[in-house]
Design a protein around this motif. Structure first.
Motif, mmCIF file in Angstrom:
data_model
loop_
_atom_site.group_PDB
_atom_site.id
_atom_site.type_symbol
_atom_site.label_atom_id
_atom_site.label_comp_id
_atom_site.label_asym_id
_atom_site.label_seq_id
_atom_site.Cartn_x
_atom_site.Cartn_y
_atom_site.Cartn_z
ATOM 1 N N THR A 113 1.241 -2.301 9.404
ATOM 2 C CA THR A 113 0.929 -0.881 9.488
ATOM 3 C C THR A 113 -0.575 -0.669 9.369
ATOM 4 N N PHE A 114 -1.050 0.419 9.963
ATOM 5 C CA PHE A 114 -2.484 0.723 9.907
ATOM 6 C C PHE A 114 -2.930 1.007 8.477
ATOM 7 N N GLY A 115 -2.094 1.687 7.719
ATOM 8 C CA GLY A 115 -2.474 2.061 6.368
ATOM 9 C C GLY A 115 -2.249 0.982 5.338
ATOM 10 N N ARG A 116 -1.673 -0.170 5.755
ATOM 11 C CA ARG A 116 -1.359 -1.277 4.854
ATOM 12 C C ARG A 116 -0.533 -0.797 3.660
ATOM 13 N N SER A 117 0.378 0.140 3.931
ATOM 14 C CA SER A 117 1.251 0.656 2.885
ATOM 15 C C SER A 117 2.591 0.986 3.510
ATOM 16 N N ALA A 123 3.930 -4.015 5.072
ATOM 17 C CA ALA A 123 2.680 -3.256 5.139
ATOM 18 C C ALA A 123 1.638 -3.963 5.992
#
Length: 309
Positions: A53-57, A50
């Motif tokens: 990734t931009f969403g940290r998920s 994560a």
């Protein structure tokens, strides 16, 4: 389960416990592929895939398998057909990091082996930490005969360590090591003791360490340097007093007192009232003597005190 043809291992311990020399002892073996630098707790253990990734998920599969694939990628650069073990080094500053590390290993690295490095003399460990932070020299080494290496003077400033800070550090170390020891319930764990295996023994000839990660034992001739830091009594002005304090806290831990309770007594927050502090000193006169001696040395002594936290 990991179906790779090599053993995955992690060298783990608290900061300044001997994880670096243990890591390089293993890393130099021709059948070991290991990340050269210490693996950062954040983002590897905090976020895994994560972190990229931009969403940290991520998806459930990414969350469950992401760190496993990252581990394989990070240890891949020196991997060959002869590689039998792949590993990384991790060092922790407090119990929360070690707790999360242990959780990740149980959930995502059930087959991994753990080399747990411990240091019994926590006054020396804390002094090493403070000295490294104040001098920016984190590893002092010499040749196999103990001669000081280039760039090292072989001398250290004399430090007077704050008992409050030491007690707080010691309790953090206690919590972290407790989480790492409990990994023995689910994982294969090999313990390296700083005093007996690194200072007094010869880690380069520790056959059991190599066998633990499934590589052929051999003398670690690639580990050319030894620690040359002076004995802690030589650069920690209040070493004896803090050693007594360590023994006192360890005794209370063994008697069942919690780290939270002992933090309140030995490492109170700065906002603790003078009245409460006075009560604590009356209850623990030995600790009061440590504090008074520390204060007098700060006023009249010529030795250097540790940097403020």
């Amino acid at each position: 389960m990991n179906d790779q043809p090599y053993v995955s291992y992690l060298v783990a311990g608290t900061q300044r416990s001997g994880t670096t020399v243990t890591h390089h002892c293993l890393r130099g073996h021709p059948h070991v592929s290991a990340l050269r630098e210490e693996l950062a707790f954040d983002p590897f253990f905090a976020d895994g895939l994560a972190a990229f990734t931009f969403g940290r998920s991520g998806t459930t599969a990414e969350q469950k398998q992401g760190r496993r694939h990252l581990f394989d990628a990070l240890t891949a650069p020196e991997r060959t057909a002869e590689t039998r073990a792949c590993g990384v080094k991790c060092a922790f500053g407090h119990g929360k990091q070690a707790e999360h590390f242990a959780e990740v290993l149980r959930e995502e690295f059930p087959e991994a082996k753990v080399v747990h490095v411990v240091r019994r003399d926590q006054v020396a460990q804390f002094g090493s930490f403070v000295k490294a932070r104040s001098t920016s020299v984190f590893h002092r080494t010499g040749d196999a005969d103990g001669n000081v290496g280039k760039g090292n003077t072989g001398t250290s400033p004399v430090l007077t360590l704050d008992p409050h800070n030491f007690a707080r550090y010691m309790l953090d170390i206690h919590e972290a090591n407790a989480y790492l020891r409990r990994l023995g319930e689910t994982h294969d764990v090999f313990t390296v003791e700083y005093e007996s295996d690194i200072l007094q023994g010869d880690l380069r000839s520790n056959d059991a360490l190599f066998s633990f990660v499934n590589v052929e034992p051999r003398e670690a001739v690639w580990l050319r340097h030894r620690k040359v830091s002076p004995a802690p009594e030589m650069y920690i002005a209040n070493y004896a007093a803090l050693s007594d304090l360590q023994a006192e806290i360890e005794s209370r831990l063994n008697a069942g007192h919690s780290t939270a309770e002992l933090r309140e007594e030995y490492a109170p927050p700065l906002s603790k009232s003078l009245y409460q502090t006075g009560r604590h000193w009356v209850k623990h006169p030995g600790y009061a003597a440590h504090q008074i001696a520390h204060g007098l040395k700060k006023v009249f002594g010529s030795s250097q005190t540790e940097p403020s936290s």
